[in-house]
Design a protein around this motif. Sequence first.
Motif: not given
Length: 111
Positions: A16, A19-20, A22-24, A26-27, A49, A52, A56
Amino acid sequence: MQHSEIPAIIQLIPLKSYLILSTALFVIGILGVLIRRNAIVIFMSVELMLNSVNLLLIAFSSYKSDPSAQVFVFFIMAVAAAEVAVGLAIIVMIYRNTRTIDIGFLNKLKG
């Protein structure tokens, strides 16, 4: 030889968290591409990007003990390196001719 167990060092950080993070990343990369007007910063955001996604893929690969995702990471890194080489060459030539790397100025190059 395939290991079915998750390595102990990987188990210290839960999936998790990857995931957090990588998402951060990417955003942040998306915001950099959409908001900034400097071509160099846009390139760095695209690289963020891509990295990230690499993070993942490696995380899932480690948790699944399947190295096939690492092959995809290798291809992503190769494409990113080629993109940077070509993109930076184009930006350098644009800067030499226009003395700016603002992408708003490049809009004036339309025919």
